[in-house]
Enzyme design. Structure first.
Site, PDB file in Angstrom:
ATOM      1  N   GLU A   1      20.766  24.280  -5.411  1.00 55.02           N
ATOM      2  CA  GLU A   1      21.112  22.986  -4.814  1.00 55.02           C
ATOM      3  C   GLU A   1      20.160  21.943  -5.392  1.00 55.02           C
ATOM      4  O   GLU A   1      18.942  22.032  -5.191  1.00 55.02           O
ATOM      5  CB  GLU A   1      20.970  23.038  -3.287  1.00 55.02           C
ATOM      6  CG  GLU A   1      21.272  21.704  -2.649  1.00 55.02           C
ATOM      7  CD  GLU A   1      21.210  21.708  -1.124  1.00 55.02           C
ATOM      8  OE1 GLU A   1      20.283  22.294  -0.551  1.00 55.02           O
ATOM      9  OE2 GLU A   1      22.122  21.110  -0.510  1.00 55.02           O
TER      10      GLU A   1
ATOM     11  N   LYS B   1      14.521  16.120  17.427  1.00 52.56           N
ATOM     12  CA  LYS B   1      13.380  16.055  16.494  1.00 52.56           C
ATOM     13  C   LYS B   1      13.961  15.584  15.160  1.00 52.56           C
ATOM     14  O   LYS B   1      14.531  16.356  14.407  1.00 52.56           O
ATOM     15  CB  LYS B   1      12.759  17.451  16.365  1.00 52.56           C
ATOM     16  CG  LYS B   1      11.300  17.503  15.962  1.00 52.56           C
ATOM     17  CD  LYS B   1      10.973  16.880  14.626  1.00 52.56           C
ATOM     18  CE  LYS B   1      11.386  17.685  13.424  1.00 52.56           C
ATOM     19  NZ  LYS B   1      11.247  16.937  12.159  1.00 52.56           N
TER      20      LYS B   1
ATOM     21  N   SER C   1      17.760  22.445   5.035  1.00 55.59           N
ATOM     22  CA  SER C   1      17.892  23.301   3.848  1.00 55.59           C
ATOM     23  C   SER C   1      18.042  24.769   4.272  1.00 55.59           C
ATOM     24  O   SER C   1      17.628  25.157   5.369  1.00 55.59           O
ATOM     25  CB  SER C   1      16.650  23.138   2.973  1.00 55.59           C
ATOM     26  OG  SER C   1      15.513  23.509   3.722  1.00 55.59           O
TER      27      SER C   1
ATOM     28  N   GLU D   1      10.908  13.860   9.692  1.00 49.74           N
ATOM     29  CA  GLU D   1       9.691  13.025   9.633  1.00 49.74           C
ATOM     30  C   GLU D   1       9.773  12.036   8.462  1.00 49.74           C
ATOM     31  O   GLU D   1       8.989  11.105   8.371  1.00 49.74           O
ATOM     32  CB  GLU D   1       8.433  13.899   9.538  1.00 49.74           C
ATOM     33  CG  GLU D   1       8.321  14.797   8.315  1.00 49.74           C
ATOM     34  CD  GLU D   1       9.071  16.134   8.485  1.00 49.74           C
ATOM     35  OE1 GLU D   1      10.160  16.148   9.082  1.00 49.74           O
ATOM     36  OE2 GLU D   1       8.558  17.159   7.969  1.00 49.74           O
ATOM     37  N   ARG D   2      10.760  12.263   7.546  1.00 44.91           N
ATOM     38  CA  ARG D   2      10.897  11.333   6.426  1.00 44.91           C
ATOM     39  C   ARG D   2      11.772  10.130   6.789  1.00 44.91           C
ATOM     40  O   ARG D   2      11.692   9.088   6.165  1.00 44.91           O
ATOM     41  CB  ARG D   2      11.456  12.073   5.213  1.00 44.91           C
ATOM     42  CG  ARG D   2      10.416  13.020   4.633  1.00 44.91           C
ATOM     43  CD  ARG D   2      10.857  13.620   3.350  1.00 44.91           C
ATOM     44  NE  ARG D   2      11.717  14.783   3.561  1.00 44.91           N
ATOM     45  CZ  ARG D   2      12.286  15.466   2.602  1.00 44.91           C
ATOM     46  NH1 ARG D   2      12.143  15.085   1.356  1.00 44.91           N
ATOM     47  NH2 ARG D   2      13.032  16.517   2.874  1.00 44.91           N
TER      48      ARG D   2
ATOM     49  N   CYS E   1      25.205  17.122   2.072  1.00 42.57           N
ATOM     50  CA  CYS E   1      25.463  18.561   2.023  1.00 42.57           C
ATOM     51  C   CYS E   1      26.897  18.827   1.582  1.00 42.57           C
ATOM     52  O   CYS E   1      27.248  19.952   1.249  1.00 42.57           O
ATOM     53  CB  CYS E   1      25.212  19.194   3.376  1.00 42.57           C
ATOM     54  SG  CYS E   1      26.355  18.602   4.607  1.00 42.57           S
TER      55      CYS E   1
ATOM     56  N   PHE F   1      16.731  14.703   6.565  1.00 43.71           N
ATOM     57  CA  PHE F   1      16.493  13.284   6.237  1.00 43.71           C
ATOM     58  C   PHE F   1      17.751  12.550   5.809  1.00 43.71           C
ATOM     59  O   PHE F   1      17.787  11.321   5.814  1.00 43.71           O
ATOM     60  CB  PHE F   1      15.441  13.191   5.108  1.00 43.71           C
ATOM     61  CG  PHE F   1      16.001  13.452   3.735  1.00 43.71           C
ATOM     62  CD1 PHE F   1      16.668  12.453   3.036  1.00 43.71           C
ATOM     63  CD2 PHE F   1      15.901  14.703   3.132  1.00 43.71           C
ATOM     64  CE1 PHE F   1      17.201  12.686   1.779  1.00 43.71           C
ATOM     65  CE2 PHE F   1      16.429  14.951   1.890  1.00 43.71           C
ATOM     66  CZ  PHE F   1      17.087  13.929   1.202  1.00 43.71           C
TER      67      PHE F   1
END
Ligand code: NAD
Length: 490
Positions: free
Chosen positions: A383, A174, A227, A177-178, A282, A150
């Site tokens: 994290e 893909k 993640s 979805e957020r 990240c 995201f």
């Protein structure tokens, strides 16, 4: 009426019929932006089948012609640059300046991939034995999938897509979805760029959609960013299915500050690195290791600068930091800060429960600094992916390097110093794939690989530049003999 997002498959925009959807909301305001379909396996199959058919023809189009679509796309991305950046801010919450930086790197990857005719050249060796030649050519693999997180809704697909299609593969993206909105706009531009139907495809969804891609026999490559637990899962499942896989995972990035570091520059960079994009990068700094008596100078400076940051809706000018992505994420971050205090750290800057004028419905946390974070505690290892910086103490540079190398992740590490030999030692001994010396690490330029080590990356070849060309091609070695007597004589 709420916008229903569509998939882009075989050159057509399609809202999958009667499937489950998720709400996409603006994290600064909780406003409902759209509904995203969770595409089930049966429809993933249609997308893969058509991408495979498109690949069979696309691989035969000369590379010099394939890149004409990328040149066109680059022009369209420049023309619609502000629109793309605004979409990122609306769905992700980061400031417009951060969104522009993100889109700039996306465009740079399109530019670099335009060099494919040179980058995918083969090798030729004449007379490996008398009258026998041997050569190596690079060929595409087929349907390539890209699964994105995201936090960079515009950039991450472009670490891979331009190279994959330039090399002659077809692609399925893909998005998270957020944050699926920016890719809707990017794919509208790809449609205008005139790629043949089925060469570039967009399939929305969540875990089930991803797993259908990982299991599909016609999918050849998987490029994943997200993640670490999901990266492990994707790597294991796609590898077991025989696919070529690269998965970039999470991080826990340390910065080491020596007492001889420049106070003003170092403070600015550490704060930018820890709190830019609300710590949801990240490559964000998560720990600052203060060596010797560096804390005397740096603790007050870091605290003062963190408190000076303007937090609010990233679309507004003058804002340094927007919200975190969701109420769940905010709760998780608050829980980790509380755990840090339970485990003996103390709050040097408390950014929880902020009062943001007009931001009552947003997922806001102000910059937060925990000091006296001890080795091995939850906040030292986990994290956090939010605007929280932990301060740790080390006696010497060697101790600090040991501390850095004891972590599970290896995405990035930085050193701040005015000593050349300390910088050299750090660069050489630290076990991380991206190193900053007197600078925070931004995503590497498009012509460098996005390196990550340890639990931050599973695979061999990284995204971007030459690594991407290697990843998206397979080598074929041909050995040939042409005897004179077999050929017509002239
Ligand atoms: P995430 O792992 O939750 O999701 C990433 C993608 O995986 C999404 O598209 C999601 O739909 C899919 N997914 C989620 N759960 C799945 C499951 N069980 N099975 C199959 N697919 C699944 O990551 P996120 O929260 O969107 O992104 C944040 C994470 O990404 C952070 O850990 C961050 O460090 C990492 N990240 C890493 C890099 C890098 O270059 N190393 C870059 C950006 C983000």
């Amino acid at each position: 009426m709420t916008q229903q997002l569509a998939n882009y498959i075989n050159g057509q925009w399609q809202v999958p019929p009667a499937v489950e959807t998720l709400d996409v909301t603006n994290p600064a305001t909780a406003e409902l932006l759209a509904c995203v379909p969770l595409t089930p396996a049966a429809q993933v199959d249609l997308a893969v089948q058509s991408a495979h058919q498109a690949y069979l023809e696309w691989r035969r189009v000369p590379a010099t012609q394939r890149i004409q679509h990328l040149f066109k796309l680059k022009g369209l991305m420049e023309e619609h640059f502000e629109e793309l950046a605004t979409a990122i801010t609306l769905e992700n919450g980061k400031t417009l300046a951060d969104s522009r930086g993100e889109m700039r790197r996306a465009v740079e990857n399109v530019e670099v991939a335009c060099g494919i005719p040179t980058m995918m050249l083969g090798d030729f060796s004449e007379d490996i034995a008398r009258g026998i030649d041997e050569y190596m050519i690079r060929q595409p693999l087929g349907v390539s999938t890209i699964i994105a997180p995201f936090n960079f809704p515009g950039m991450i697909a472009f670490w891979f897509l331009p190279y994959a299609v330039a090399c002659g593969n077809s692609v399925i993206v893909k998005p998270s979805e957020r944050t699926p909105l920016t890719m809707q706009k990017a794919f509208a531009l790809m449609e205008q760029a005139g790629f043949p139907a089925g060469v570039v495809n967009l399939v929305n969804g969540g875990a089930e959609t991803v797993n259908a891609l990982l299991d599909h026999p016609l999918v050849q490559t998987v490029s994943f960013v997200g993640s670490t637990p999901v990266a492990r899962h994707v790597y294991a499942r796609a590898s077991a299915n025989g696919k070529r896989v690269q998965t970039q995972g999470g991080a826990k990035n340390p910065l080491v500050i020596l007492p001889d570091a420049d106070p003003e520059m170092t403070t600015k960079i550490v704060i930018d690195s820890a709190f830019g994009n609300a710590g949801q990068r990240c490559l964000a700094a998560s720990l600052a290791i203060l060596v010797g008596d560096a804390g005397k100078v740096f603790k007050p400076l870091l605290a003062e600068t963190a408190q000076s940051w303007v937090v609010g809706n990233g679309i507004e000018p003058g804002v340094h930091m927007g919200p975190v992505i969701s109420p769940q994420s905010k709760l998780r971050i608050e829980g980790l800060v509380a755990k840090g205090v339970d485990e003996g750290a103390s709050l040097l800057v408390d950014g929880l429960n902020p009062n943001i004028p007009g931001g009552e419905r947003g997922n806001f946390i102000r910059p937060t600094i925990l000091e006296s974070v001890a080795t091995g505690t939850t906040v030292a290892r986990t994290e956090i992916f939010g605007p929280v910086l932990g301060l740790m103490q080390a006696d010497t540079l060697e101790d600090a390097i040991r501390l850095v190398n004891s972590g599970e992740y290896g995405n990035m590490a930085c050193l701040f110093t005015s000593s050349g030999s300390a910088a050299r030692q750090f660069r050489s001994e630290v076990m991380a794939g991206n190193i900053g010396i007197n600078i925070g690490v931004a995503a590497p330029m498009a012509f460098f690989p996005f390196s990550g080590w340890k639990a931050s990356f599973f695979g061999t070849l990284h995204g971007q530049g030459k690594h991407a060309v290697e990843f998206y091609t397979q080598t074929k070695v041909v050995v040939e003999r042409w005897l004179k007597e077999w050929s017509r004589q002239f």
